[in-house]
Enzyme design. Structure first.
Site, PDB file in Angstrom:
ATOM      1  CB  CYS A   1      -0.870  -0.032   1.257  1.00 13.45           C
ATOM      2  SG  CYS A   1      -1.886   1.428   1.496  1.00 13.45           S
TER       3      CYS A   1
ATOM      4  CB  CYS B   1      -4.474  13.766   2.817  1.00 13.60           C
ATOM      5  SG  CYS B   1      -5.909  13.475   1.754  1.00 13.60           S
TER       6      CYS B   1
ATOM      7  CB  SER C   1      -8.390   3.758  -2.823  1.00 15.25           C
ATOM      8  OG  SER C   1      -9.448   4.131  -1.978  1.00 15.25           O
TER       9      SER C   1
ATOM     10  CB  CYS D   1      -8.960   9.628   7.344  1.00 18.90           C
ATOM     11  SG  CYS D   1      -7.413   9.027   6.622  1.00 18.90           S
TER      12      CYS D   1
HETATM   13  N1  SAH Z   1      -7.547   9.175  -0.414  1.00 18.68           N
HETATM   14  C1  SAH Z   1      -7.867   7.882  -0.919  1.00 18.68           C
HETATM   15  C2  SAH Z   1      -6.921   6.775  -0.471  1.00 18.68           C
HETATM   16  C3  SAH Z   1      -6.454   6.745   0.971  1.00 18.68           C
HETATM   17  S1  SAH Z   1      -7.480   6.108   2.233  1.00 18.68           S
HETATM   18  C4  SAH Z   1      -9.303   7.534  -0.569  1.00 18.68           C
HETATM   19  O1  SAH Z   1      -9.946   8.314   0.097  1.00 18.68           O
HETATM   20  O2  SAH Z   1      -9.791   6.511  -1.024  1.00 18.68           O
HETATM   21  C5  SAH Z   1      -7.737   4.419   1.980  1.00 18.68           C
HETATM   22  C6  SAH Z   1      -9.071   3.957   2.549  1.00 18.68           C
HETATM   23  O3  SAH Z   1      -9.054   3.842   3.984  1.00 18.68           O
HETATM   24  C7  SAH Z   1     -10.193   4.919   2.236  1.00 18.68           C
HETATM   25  O4  SAH Z   1     -11.344   4.195   1.867  1.00 18.68           O
HETATM   26  C8  SAH Z   1     -10.397   5.605   3.570  1.00 18.68           C
HETATM   27  O5  SAH Z   1     -11.630   6.213   3.661  1.00 18.68           O
HETATM   28  C9  SAH Z   1     -10.214   4.459   4.525  1.00 18.68           C
HETATM   29  N2  SAH Z   1      -9.977   4.843   5.909  1.00 18.68           N
HETATM   30  C10 SAH Z   1      -9.547   6.033   6.384  1.00 18.68           C
HETATM   31  N3  SAH Z   1      -9.436   6.000   7.712  1.00 18.68           N
HETATM   32  C11 SAH Z   1      -9.783   4.762   8.096  1.00 18.68           C
HETATM   33  C12 SAH Z   1      -9.812   4.104   9.348  1.00 18.68           C
HETATM   34  N4  SAH Z   1      -9.443   4.722  10.465  1.00 18.68           N
HETATM   35  N5  SAH Z   1     -10.234   2.819   9.372  1.00 18.68           N
HETATM   36  C13 SAH Z   1     -10.549   2.181   8.236  1.00 18.68           C
HETATM   37  N6  SAH Z   1     -10.499   2.736   7.026  1.00 18.68           N
HETATM   38  C14 SAH Z   1     -10.122   4.021   6.956  1.00 18.68           C
END
Ligand code: SAH
Length: 338
Positions: free
Chosen positions: A101, A108, A187, A115
Site C-alpha cells: 500500500c 492530505c 482508491s 481518517c
Molecule cells: N484518499 C484515498 C486513499 C487513501 S485512504 C481515498 O480516500 O480513497 C484508503 C481507505 O481507507 C479509504 O477508503 C479511507 O476512507 C479508509 N480509511 C480512512 N481511515 C480509516 C480508518 N481509520 N479505518 C478504516 N479505514 C479508513
C-alpha cells in the site's frame, strides 16, 4: 529529474533527442528494474561518456527507510524523503501473494473526519520516483517480489493525477517492475473530473471509491469532498466509468459505529447501487487515539452485510491488517505528530 520518474517511452524520447539509439532505454530500464543498481556507474554496458551524460541529465537518488514496524502479516515502513518529509507504506502478506500500500502525497487535504492521515494537511504531492521507490525499497528489504499494489496510503491519488498515472505505467511496464494492471488498485474519495479522465486512459487497473455513506447529508458530515462532488453526481460518474471501461468498481464503506451503520443505511446503500457492476467492501473501522469514531460491532457489520446480500449486492468484509502497529487503513501519518 530522478530517472525513476521516467516511463520507458520518456527515456526512449530522451535518447533519441541526444542522438542515441532508442534501445538504450531498454538497457537502462534493465539496470534499474532487473539488476536494481543504485548508480549510473554500475550500468557497465553503456559507454563511460553516456553514463556521464546520464549523470548530468538525471539523478538516481533514493528515499530512505528510517523505521520498520511489523506484526505477523504486516510490515509498516517509514520513509524519509530527500527534503526531510516523511511518508509511510505498508507491506501485507495475503494467501495470494504480497501487496504494498503506497502513499501518493505528503499529508492530505481531503479532510475526511475519521481518517488519521488527513490530520496533516497536504505539504506537497509525491514525485513519481518517490512512489516507485517505495516499492523498490520494500522489495529490496524483503528480497522478494510483490504481486500487487494498492494506492491507498497517505494522500488522495487523484489529487496528484499525473505523477500517479506515471507511477502506474512504470510499475506496469513488463520491462519495469511488471505488476499487472489488474493487480493495481487506485482508491479515491471521489474527485469527479479526475475519475472521468481516468476512464479515458485505457488502463485496466481497479478503481475503488471511498463512499462511506448512503446519502448526501451523512456523507457531507464525514467527508468534505462531498460538499464539492456530491454522492448523486458521484454515483452517476461511476456508472459512466463502468460503461466506458467495462471494469467492475469497488465501493469502500468504512463501518463507523452509530454513524453510518444502521439497517436503513444498508438499505439506502443497496438502493443507490442497485444494478451496478460493483462490489462493496465493508471496512471495519480502525480506531485511532485522536479521533472519536468507534468501530461497528461484528454483529452490526454482519447485519449490514446481510441486508446488502438480500438486495443482491456483491459484498465482502475486508480483512484487517496491521492495526497493532498503526499500519491499517487510515492510521498512517506522514509526520510523527501526536
Ligand atoms: N484518499 C484515498 C486513499 C487513501 S485512504 C481515498 O480516500 O480513497 C484508503 C481507505 O481507507 C479509504 O477508503 C479511507 O476512507 C479508509 N480509511 C480512512 N481511515 C480509516 C480508518 N481509520 N479505518 C478504516 N479505514 C479508513
Amino acid at each position: 529529474m530522478n530517472i525513476y520518474g521516467l516511463k520507458r517511452k520518456d527515456l526512449e524520447d530522451y535518447f533519441l533527442s541526444i542522438n542515441e539509439k532508442r534501445y538504450k532505454a531498454l538497457q537502462v530500464y534493465e539496470w534499474l528494474y532487473q539488476h536494481r543498481v543504485h548508480s549510473f556507474d554500475e550500468m557497465t554496458n553503456l559507454k563511460v561518456e553516456l553514463r556521464n551524460q546520464l549523470k548530468k541529465d538525471f539523478t538516481l537518488d533514493f528515499i530512505t527507510i528510517v523505521k520498520k514496524q511489523e506484526d505477523k502479516l504486516t510490515k509498516k515502513y517509514l520513509f524519509k524523503l530527500l527534503d526531510d518529509n516523511y511518508i509511510e507504506a505498508v507491506l501485507m502478506e495475503h494467501d495470494y501473494g504480497l501487496s504494498v500500500c503506497v502513499s501518493s502525497q505528503v499529508g492530505c487535504n481531503m479532510g475526511c473526519a475519521f481518517c488519521e492521515s488527513g490530520r496533516l494537511k497536504k505539504v506537497r504531492n509525491l514525485e513519481t520516483y518517490e512512489i516507485v521507490e517505495q516499492i523498490l525499497l520494500i522489495e529490496e528489504d524483503i528480497h522478494k517480489r510483490i504481486s500487487s499494489v494498492v494506492i491507498m496510503g497517505i494522500g488522495e491519488p487523484l489529487d496528484n493525477y499525473d505523477n500517479v498515472l506515471n507511477f502506474i505505467k512504470i510499475i506496469n511496464d513488463d520491462k519495469g517492475i511488471s505488476i499487472g494492471a489488474r493487480h493495481i488498485t487506485l482508491s479515491t474519495c471521489g474527485l469527479i473530473p479526475q475519475i472521468q479522465k481516468l476512464s479515458t486512459e485505457n488502463i485496466q487497473i481497479n478503481l475503488a471509491i471511498s463512499l462511506h455513506a448512503s446519502n448526501n447529508e451523512l456523507r457531507s458530515s464525514i467527508m468534505n469532498v462531498n460538499k464539492v462532488y456530491n454522492i448523486i453526481e458521484l454515483i452517476a460518474t461511476i456508472k459512466q466509468y463502468i460503461a466506458k471501461t467495462n471494469r467492475r468498481v469497488t465501493i469502500e464503506y468504512v463501518m463507523l459505529n452509530n454513524v453510518n451503520d444502521s439497517d436503513s443505511n444498508a438499505q439506502e446503500l443497496a438502493d443507490l447501487l442497485k444494478g451496478m457492476n460493483i462490489y462493496v467492501n465493508l471496512i471495519p473501522y480502525n480506531e485511532t487515539n485522536h479521533l472519536e469514531f468507534k468501530k461497528s460491532s461484528k454483529e452490526r457489520i454482519l447485519k449490514f452485510y446481510d441486508i446488502l446480500k438480500k438486495n443482491n449486492i456483491n459484498v465482502t468484509i475486508r480483512k484487517e491488517f496491521g492495526s497493532n502497529i498503526d499500519a491499517a487503513c487510515g492510521q498512517l501519518r506522514s509526520k510523527e505528530v501526536n
